[in-house]
Design an enzyme around this catalytic site. Structure first.
Site, PDB file in Angstrom:
ATOM      1  N   SER A 101       0.808  -1.217   0.000  1.00 36.39           N
ATOM      2  CA  SER A 101       0.000   0.000   0.000  1.00 36.39           C
ATOM      3  C   SER A 101       0.847   1.276   0.000  1.00 36.39           C
ATOM      4  O   SER A 101       0.318   2.356  -0.230  1.00 36.39           O
ATOM      5  CB  SER A 101      -0.961  -0.004   1.191  1.00 36.39           C
ATOM      6  N   ASP A 326      -2.824   5.577  12.071  1.00 35.86           N
ATOM      7  CA  ASP A 326      -1.974   5.129  10.969  1.00 35.86           C
ATOM      8  C   ASP A 326      -0.700   5.979  10.910  1.00 35.86           C
ATOM      9  O   ASP A 326      -0.722   7.138  10.505  1.00 35.86           O
ATOM     10  CB  ASP A 326      -2.773   5.254   9.660  1.00 35.86           C
ATOM     11  N   HIS A 329       1.254   4.915   6.488  1.00 36.55           N
ATOM     12  CA  HIS A 329       0.938   5.562   5.199  1.00 36.55           C
ATOM     13  C   HIS A 329       1.149   7.073   5.327  1.00 36.55           C
ATOM     14  O   HIS A 329       1.523   7.557   6.395  1.00 36.55           O
ATOM     15  CB  HIS A 329      -0.508   5.258   4.800  1.00 36.55           C
TER      16      HIS A 329
END
Ligand SMILES: *[C@@H]1O[C@H](CO)[C@@H](O)[C@H](O)[C@H]1NC(C)=O
Ligand SMILES: *[C@@H]1O[C@H](CO)[C@@H](O)[C@H](O)[C@H]1NC(C)=O
Length: 350
Positions: A101, A326, A329
């Site tokens: 990702s 998170d 990312h």
């Protein structure tokens, strides 16, 4: 004679180092983040196809300073990004991000940067399984993302999910063949344990070698499998190959010597200066594998510049909210835009 030999060696060494470190004569990996009010390069709100997980402002992120930083290499400037120029150069070609990702993050950033440059140009976005294909028909350019967390194979069997350190499926080999620009990446999934771990068994040389092993050793073996594929299958006259360097997370603030901060949560500023206190262990593995390759593969050396951006992650403003902050990312607009500036520089400056 000796002097001549030494000179030749020095020239060869410096050419090799430039391939690994930088763009032409400039090492773009060393620098610092400077405030620039002309940033960000685009507004997430005018990128209609942006994934919710990266759209931090829409998810309620209150601070905006993180949008206002430009990467300034120490000895030179990065070329100014022109989406139209890139689309023209890529005319008739395809560019593919292959990885986890973090590749999705960079692919998404590039599609937003290009769309912003030509907001009225038609585009199509098609997802089939793990493949996302973004096309600009007028420019005959395809920007693809192939989800592939390990680059080597994971296969479901009756005994469980088998991670094959020395195998790349025929389907993936076919997918990669004929792509003009490839940007590979793998790292984060190698660390997962417990429920997030993607395999039950590890295989090498046709044999199961265990349930687990030193993760960095496994990573190096898999990268060598990938490197062997590139060395035996890629024609550098037709295809440019990049490795998207290791993207660091900021889940543990001891990494930047600020134990009080705990994690990326609440961080609103980059670290000052060019140095991060800790070397990323995976970065050394990538460096070793790339140096041993026979085909030219350029490293997009994004590790240090991203390490300095403890403020760049979604934290509570990704998909997980307060329950699953998170810190791996990156918000968009944001740090991956700079990874794409490095890619643009590598594709345009000789
Ligand atoms: C990446 O850049 C950092 C910062 O300049 C440097 O310390 C490191 O050696 C580079 N890595 C590689 C593989 O070139
Ligand atoms: C963060 O890293 C430090 C130093 O490596 C370690 O002692 C500590 O246990 C880590 N904290 C967490 C929450 O993992």
């Amino acid at each position: 004679m000796d002097g001549f030999a030494v000179l030749v060696v020095l020239v060869v060494v410096s050419v090799v180092q430039h391939q690994v470190h930088g763009i032409g004569r400039c090492d773009v990996s060393r620098g610092n983040w400077v405030r620039d009010d002309s940033y960000p390069l685009y507004e997430a709100s005018s990128c209609p196809f942006i994934e919710k997980e990266f759209d931090c402002l829409k998810n309620g992120r209150p601070d905006k300073d993180y949008l206002k930083y430009r990467w300034q290499p120490l000895g030179c400037n990065l070329p100014r990004f022109s989406g139209i120029d890139l689309l023209r150069r890529l005319g008739g070609k395809s560019i593919m991000f292959i990885g986890d990702s973090l590749s999705l993050n960079q692919w998404q950033s590039l599609t937003c940067m290009l769309h912003t440059a030509v907001p009225n140009a038609k585009y199509t976005l098609v997802r089939t399984g793990g493949l996302s294909t973004f096309t600009f028909p007028e420019y005959n350019v395809k920007v693809l993302f192939s989800r592939n967390a390990f680059l080597v194979d994971i296969v479901g069997t009756s005994a469980g999910r088998v991670l094959k350190l020395d195998s790349i499926s025929i389907e993936n080999q076919k997918l990669w063949t004929g792509v003009d620009v490839m940007i590979f990446n793998t790292w984060h999934w190698w660390l997962h344990t417990g429920r997030k771990q993607a395999w039950d068994l590890i295989q090498e040389g046709g044999k199961i070698i265990g349930k687990d092993m030193d993760r960095l050793v496994a990573y190096e073996k898999a990268l060598n499998t990938w490197a062997t594929w590139v060395d035996s299958n890629v024609d550098p006259a037709k295809t440019k190959v990049f490795f998207q360097g290791v993207s660091p997370d900021h889940s543990n603030s001891s990494d930047w010597d600020d134990p009080k901060a705990k994690s990326c949560n609440g961080q609103t500023e980059p670290l000052p200066g060019p140095n991060y206190p800790h070397v990323h262990p995976a970065e050394k593995v990538v460096e070793k594998v790339l140096r041993a390759m026979s085909k030219p593969v350029q490293l997009l050396n994004v590790t240090t510049l991203s390490q300095l951006r403890k403020d760049g992650h979604p934290s509570f403003y990704g998909l997980g909210g307060h329950r699953a902050s998170d810190c791996s990312h990156w918000c968009l607009a944001g740090v991956p835009d700079t990874w794409n500036l490095l890619l643009y520089a590598a594709l345009t400056v000789n």
